[in-house]
Structure formats: structure tokens, C-alpha cells
Design a protein around this motif. Sequence first.
Motif, PDB file in Angstrom:
ATOM      1  N   GLU A 103       0.828  -1.207   0.000  1.00 62.63           N
ATOM      2  CA  GLU A 103       0.000   0.000   0.000  1.00 62.63           C
ATOM      3  C   GLU A 103       0.864   1.259   0.000  1.00 62.63           C
ATOM      4  OE1 GLU A 103      -3.847   1.903   0.073  1.00 62.63           O
ATOM      5  OE2 GLU A 103      -2.963   0.042  -0.677  1.00 62.63           O
ATOM      6  N   ALA A 104       2.043   1.181   0.614  1.00 60.49           N
ATOM      7  CA  ALA A 104       2.958   2.329   0.636  1.00 60.49           C
ATOM      8  C   ALA A 104       3.703   2.489  -0.687  1.00 60.49           C
ATOM      9  CB  ALA A 104       3.954   2.169   1.778  1.00 60.49           C
ATOM     10  N   ARG A 108       6.642  -4.914  -4.747  1.00 66.00           N
ATOM     11  CA  ARG A 108       5.719  -5.691  -5.569  1.00 66.00           C
ATOM     12  C   ARG A 108       5.928  -7.165  -5.237  1.00 66.00           C
ATOM     13  NH1 ARG A 108       7.657  -3.596 -11.291  1.00 66.00           N
ATOM     14  NH2 ARG A 108       9.601  -4.047 -10.173  1.00 66.00           N
ATOM     15  N   LEU A 109       4.925  -7.980  -5.541  1.00 62.41           N
ATOM     16  CA  LEU A 109       4.980  -9.387  -5.169  1.00 62.41           C
ATOM     17  C   LEU A 109       6.171 -10.122  -5.780  1.00 62.41           C
ATOM     18  CD1 LEU A 109       1.421 -11.022  -5.229  1.00 62.41           C
ATOM     19  CD2 LEU A 109       2.883 -10.540  -3.270  1.00 62.41           C
ATOM     20  N   ASN A 110       6.595  -9.702  -6.990  1.00 57.80           N
ATOM     21  CA  ASN A 110       7.680 -10.411  -7.651  1.00 57.80           C
ATOM     22  C   ASN A 110       9.066  -9.863  -7.309  1.00 57.80           C
ATOM     23  OD1 ASN A 110       7.497  -8.027  -9.060  1.00 57.80           O
ATOM     24  ND2 ASN A 110       7.262  -8.946 -11.085  1.00 57.80           N
ATOM     25  N   ASN A 226     -12.740  -7.720  -0.096  1.00 59.54           N
ATOM     26  CA  ASN A 226     -12.221  -6.696  -1.020  1.00 59.54           C
ATOM     27  C   ASN A 226     -11.882  -5.388  -0.323  1.00 59.54           C
ATOM     28  OD1 ASN A 226     -12.420  -8.308  -3.403  1.00 59.54           O
ATOM     29  ND2 ASN A 226     -14.627  -7.958  -3.398  1.00 59.54           N
ATOM     30  N   GLY A 227     -11.468  -5.479   0.935  1.00 57.24           N
ATOM     31  CA  GLY A 227     -10.996  -4.296   1.639  1.00 57.24           C
ATOM     32  C   GLY A 227     -11.977  -3.708   2.636  1.00 57.24           C
ATOM     33  N   LYS A 228     -13.215  -4.189   2.653  1.00 59.61           N
ATOM     34  CA  LYS A 228     -14.209  -3.656   3.594  1.00 59.61           C
ATOM     35  C   LYS A 228     -14.147  -4.436   4.911  1.00 59.61           C
ATOM     36  CE  LYS A 228     -18.463  -2.638   2.293  1.00 59.61           C
ATOM     37  NZ  LYS A 228     -19.908  -2.816   1.947  1.00 59.61           N
ATOM     38  N   MET A 229     -13.837  -3.745   6.001  1.00 65.45           N
ATOM     39  CA  MET A 229     -13.804  -4.381   7.310  1.00 65.45           C
ATOM     40  C   MET A 229     -15.140  -4.189   8.005  1.00 65.45           C
ATOM     41  SD  MET A 229     -11.292  -3.733  10.616  1.00 65.45           S
ATOM     42  CE  MET A 229      -9.803  -4.342   9.811  1.00 65.45           C
ATOM     43  N   VAL A 230     -15.758  -5.317   8.367  1.00 60.53           N
ATOM     44  CA  VAL A 230     -17.036  -5.268   9.071  1.00 60.53           C
ATOM     45  C   VAL A 230     -16.860  -5.768  10.498  1.00 60.53           C
ATOM     46  CG1 VAL A 230     -18.427  -5.500   6.979  1.00 60.53           C
ATOM     47  CG2 VAL A 230     -17.706  -7.561   8.211  1.00 60.53           C
ATOM     48  N   GLY A 248      -5.978  -0.126  -0.986  1.00 62.02           N
ATOM     49  CA  GLY A 248      -6.397  -0.031  -2.376  1.00 62.02           C
ATOM     50  C   GLY A 248      -6.625  -1.390  -3.009  1.00 62.02           C
ATOM     51  N   LYS A 249      -7.421  -1.413  -4.079  1.00 59.85           N
ATOM     52  CA  LYS A 249      -7.774  -2.663  -4.743  1.00 59.85           C
ATOM     53  C   LYS A 249      -6.541  -3.420  -5.228  1.00 59.85           C
ATOM     54  CE  LYS A 249     -10.740  -4.602  -8.376  1.00 59.85           C
ATOM     55  NZ  LYS A 249      -9.699  -5.497  -8.903  1.00 59.85           N
ATOM     56  N   ALA A 250      -5.578  -2.706  -5.784  1.00 58.18           N
ATOM     57  CA  ALA A 250      -4.386  -3.371  -6.324  1.00 58.18           C
ATOM     58  C   ALA A 250      -3.603  -4.070  -5.214  1.00 58.18           C
ATOM     59  CB  ALA A 250      -3.491  -2.360  -7.042  1.00 58.18           C
ATOM     60  N   SER A 251      -3.488  -3.415  -4.068  1.00 59.23           N
ATOM     61  CA  SER A 251      -2.771  -4.015  -2.934  1.00 59.23           C
ATOM     62  C   SER A 251      -3.517  -5.232  -2.400  1.00 59.23           C
ATOM     63  CB  SER A 251      -2.594  -2.986  -1.811  1.00 59.23           C
ATOM     64  OG  SER A 251      -1.880  -1.856  -2.253  1.00 59.23           O
ATOM     65  N   ILE A 252      -4.839  -5.106  -2.265  1.00 63.65           N
ATOM     66  CA  ILE A 252      -5.659  -6.220  -1.782  1.00 63.65           C
ATOM     67  C   ILE A 252      -5.565  -7.404  -2.740  1.00 63.65           C
ATOM     68  CG2 ILE A 252      -8.018  -7.007  -1.326  1.00 63.65           C
ATOM     69  CD1 ILE A 252      -7.121  -5.244   0.877  1.00 63.65           C
TER      70      ILE A 252
END
Length: 346
Positions: A103-104, A108-110, A226-230, A248-252
Motif C-alpha cells: 500500500e505504501a 511488488r509481489l515479484n 475486497n478491503g471492507k472491514m465489518v 487499495g484494490k491493487a494491494s488487496i
Amino acid sequence: MMKNKLITLIVLFILVSCQPIAEHISSIDSTLQANATSILEDKLSELNAQSGQVIVMEVQTGQIKALVGLGRKDSADYQSSENFHVQQPTGLVQPISLLVALEAGKVRLNDTVNVGNGIYICKGDTVRDHNWHRGGYGEITLEQGIACSSNIVVAKTMEEAFTNNPKSYFDLLVKMDYGKPDSIVGISNLRPYAVTGNSLMWCSIGYDQLITPIQVLAFYNAIANNGKMVQPQLYQDSVVVINSQIAGKASIDSLKQALLFNVTDGLGKPAFSDKVTVAGRQGTIVISANEDDTEYAVEFCGYFPVDNPKYSIIVSINKTGLPASGGLMAGDVFRQIVNNIMSYIE
């Protein structure tokens, strides 16, 4: 006429006043509760463990479908235990630390990290990977590091990403609401997540912090959602959103990819189900080190089905001595519960 209306209103008021106050309807699925209890108890007996928890939650609503706590003291039998407020370090924070770095925009994963022979010395502290005595993993990607539970991958990544500003790591955790909630109706004595040290390295791999399994589950559930904490809840009330978007979506999406890879190709394979695709992460961490016996927490937290997650589950077991494996022990319980749920969904 006015007198009759007044009498009618009084009668209506009395009738309404005499109605019982509507009680909360429990969210617990009694069949799942019984089955999860049996599965956990069998594993605790097999491991001669001190205690354990299983919590099953609906991803979108936060409704808890099974809440199992077992422990033993003087007896050989396991008894129901209200241990859901007990805080301890967790080996499940490593993917969360990776999410912070993603997120920062730091990694990247690779990206690759050289973990060498599995022993890393940083500022006088020594971090080891579980296979250090076999020569370590050498150079691996971040995704592979999550899949092989490499402490060094996370420690080195956090050091490089945040060494100039460690506070930004902790600030992002706060922004993501890691350690929430600190209050759940029906669970007593739940306390806020606590940081017990100021070491970025140790915090990023699970030490120097105190947290409960249900708080860890709330975060993994947010990843699945998808990033929503309930808010986790024991009653069929309305959905309460703690954080509409923890990252963000890309990080998630990147972290989801890593959690799936962990189960298909990593040390999370014991959680693999042939009934449904699951994703998640295992953790093994020392919670108390004594001269005679070291106590470990072995954990697994994940969700399913991967394409459209409906349930998230955390399994946490406290046991003394080796062997201690989050994947082999807690991951196996996770798999059995997933298969049990799928057997009566189908």
C-alpha cells in the motif's frame, strides 16, 4: 367521544408496554458449532495442546457462525473456555505487513529478497527462518516468502521499506484498523490491540504486540471482502462497517494472490480442500519461552470460496514444545471445517 379516544390510547399504551422487548437473535449455527468443537477437540487431544479456538464468520455480514474456545487445566478433558479476549503475539501478521508495504508503494509481489542461509542478524538481533538448519531458501520472491513463512523476507522488506520512517509503518496499520474491533457484544473483556515494543522488525513478524484471534480474523475477513472491514457480531443485527476500504484494490488483489499461492504451492497446503478453493496463511510463533518448555501458538486464517468469499475462519492452538506447525496443525483443522461446511451446503 374524546373520553373514548383517551381510553383507547391508554389501553394501547398498556398493551405495548407489556410486550416483551425483542431479544437479539443469535448468529451461531448450532450444527456448525458442534462440528467445529468436535474437530478442534480431536486435534487438541492429538497434540496434547493447552487450548484452542475456532471462529467461523460470514465475510459480508460479520455474523459469527461458530465460536469455539476449549482449554484444560488440571483435567485431561477439554472444557469450554471463554478465552476469546486473551491477547498474545501472532504469526499471522506477516502478510499484513506485506500489505502495508504494498500500500505504501514500496514493493511488488515479484520483488526478490536474499534470505541467505536462513539466519539474519540486524542491529544485534537474530532472525531465523524455520529451515535455517537446512541452509535456508536463498533468493526468493516476496510471494514465495509468504508461502514459505520466511521471517527474513518480511524483516528485510520492512527494513528496506520503512527504515527511514518506521512510524509510517505503524501509522498505516492504524489507518487500516488493524487490531479492531476492541468491543464485541457477547464477548467480555475484549481489549484494544497493544504494541509492546518499538522494534519495526519484531512487530512486522508478529512479536512486540498483543492481539486476539478474533481481531486477526476481522482483518483477514476484510481482505476476503475486497478491503471492507465489518464488525464481527454474535447476533443477526445490521452490518456495521469499521473501515470501508482498508487498502487499495491493487494491494488487496496482490495479497489475495499471495494467500492463494500459499495454499496451492506453499506451507499452507494442509489447508487445501478438494471441495472448494481456499486461500489463507499459517503462522507459528513463540508466546512464552521457559527453561523447560516453550509455548507456541500455531495458527491458520483464511477464507473461501476464493472467487466469491462467503466464510472466513481462524484456528488458533496453544501448545508446549516441538513440533509446532501452523500449517500442519491449525491448517488441518481449517481444512476439516471447510469440508464439513461444504458437505451440508451441497
